[in-house]
Design a protein around this motif. Structure first.
Motif, PDB file in Angstrom:
ATOM      1  N   CYS A  50      -0.626   2.867   8.707  1.00 35.47           N
ATOM      2  CA  CYS A  50      -0.175   3.610   7.533  1.00 35.47           C
ATOM      3  C   CYS A  50      -0.671   5.042   7.638  1.00 35.47           C
ATOM      4  O   CYS A  50      -1.863   5.274   7.849  1.00 35.47           O
ATOM      5  CB  CYS A  50      -0.717   2.938   6.273  1.00 35.47           C
ATOM      6  SG  CYS A  50      -0.485   3.936   4.786  1.00 35.47           S
TER       7      CYS A  50
ATOM      8  N   CYS B 154      -3.304   5.694   4.512  1.00 33.99           N
ATOM      9  CA  CYS B 154      -4.623   5.058   4.391  1.00 33.99           C
ATOM     10  C   CYS B 154      -5.213   4.606   5.712  1.00 33.99           C
ATOM     11  O   CYS B 154      -6.396   4.294   5.791  1.00 33.99           O
ATOM     12  CB  CYS B 154      -4.560   3.882   3.410  1.00 33.99           C
ATOM     13  SG  CYS B 154      -3.722   2.433   4.076  1.00 33.99           S
TER      14      CYS B 154
ATOM     15  N   CYS C 133       2.093   1.954   4.127  1.00 35.92           N
ATOM     16  CA  CYS C 133       2.040   0.552   3.717  1.00 35.92           C
ATOM     17  C   CYS C 133       2.553   0.412   2.282  1.00 35.92           C
ATOM     18  O   CYS C 133       2.624   1.388   1.535  1.00 35.92           O
ATOM     19  CB  CYS C 133       0.624   0.004   3.862  1.00 35.92           C
ATOM     20  SG  CYS C 133      -0.567   0.678   2.687  1.00 35.92           S
TER      21      CYS C 133
ATOM     22  N   CYS D  41       0.177   1.697  -0.454  1.00 32.85           N
ATOM     23  CA  CYS D  41       0.194   3.156  -0.637  1.00 32.85           C
ATOM     24  C   CYS D  41       1.497   3.614  -1.283  1.00 32.85           C
ATOM     25  O   CYS D  41       1.497   4.534  -2.106  1.00 32.85           O
ATOM     26  CB  CYS D  41      -0.023   3.871   0.692  1.00 32.85           C
ATOM     27  SG  CYS D  41      -1.729   3.839   1.229  1.00 32.85           S
TER      28      CYS D  41
HETATM   29 ZN   LIG Z   1      -1.553   2.687   3.221  1.00 33.64          ZN
END
Ligand SMILES: [Zn+2]
Length: 232
Positions: free
Chosen positions: A19, A22, A34, A37
């Motif tokens: 991701c 993150c 992701c 997020c």
């Molecule tokens: Zn993420």
């Protein structure tokens, strides 16, 4: 926990399937960021309100039909992380992906229908050369594909490389920005509602200059949308 920028950069080098916000591994069906997020993206919701802080930025400066930003841009937050990946790491998929999410939301707002043409703010030729792409153009591509509207880069052009602004007065700075843009074949834009796109809204001076130039074409309407809004 927010992972520092340098660490996600290193992680991305070895594990490209993480991701970009993150740093966690992406699972199947997830792309770019992701789901967690994506769910937490700090959306403004401004596209549904005619009077919002983005529109107010242009009041008394230039006539903008509708204005919005997709996400709040906070220092050290996920959105900064994503913009960093797009602008400085060349991760164009971030711009496309967020642009698509943005475009889907814009499609649901009567304030942004109908739009005939999407035009990204042109980059300094020097910066374009350094970066190899225009991030606003990449974002526009995502928005355009979600809204089924063509992206046009052939009419609004950046004419000169703006010189250093630091020793100039406020008026001179504006003149400098204002004269940096020009229109090619303005008659082809006649009667169109144009959606002008930039990555982040700060002072709005660049967007104001671009909009003023686009409004010189006959009977055009200009709306503005930026991916991020940096609160002053
Ligand atoms: Zn993420």
């Amino acid at each position: 926990m927010q992972i520092p920028l340098w660490l996600t950069d290193v992680l991305n080098l070895f594990f490209p399937n993480v991701c970009l916000a993150c740093g966690n591994a992406l699972v199947r069906q997830e792309e770019v960021i992701c789901l967690s997020c994506q769910f937490k993206l700090p959306k403004t919701g401004f596209h549904l309100h005619e009077e919002n802080i983005i529109a107010a930025t242009f009041w008394g400066r230039v006539e903008i039909s509708s204005a919005t930003s997709f996400l709040f841009f906070n220092k050290g937050g996920n959105v900064q992380q994503l913009m960093h990946a797009l602008k400085y790491k060349g991760r164009k998929e971030v711009g496309i992906y967020l642009g698509k999410l943005f475009g889907m939301e814009l499609s649901t707002s009567p304030l942004f229908q109908p739009i005939n043409l999407i035009i990204p703010v042109p980059l300094h030729p020097k910066k374009y050369h350094q970066r190899g792409f225009n991030q606003s153009q990449v974002i526009s591509k995502g928005i355009g594909s979600a809204m089924h509207i063509p992206v046009d880069t052939g009419h609004l052009v950046r004419l000169v490389h703006t010189s250093s602004q630091t020793r100039k007065s406020r008026y001179d700075r504006w003149e400098n920005v204002r004269s940096a843009f020009g229109l090619i074949n303005p008659e082809e834009l006649e009667g169109k509602h144009i959606l002008l796109i930039d990555d982040v809204l700060t002072t709005g001076a660049t967007l104001e200059a671009c909009a003023s130039v686009l409004l010189e074409a006959e009977n055009t309407k200009v709306s503005v949308a930026t991916l991020g809004y940096a609160q002053a």
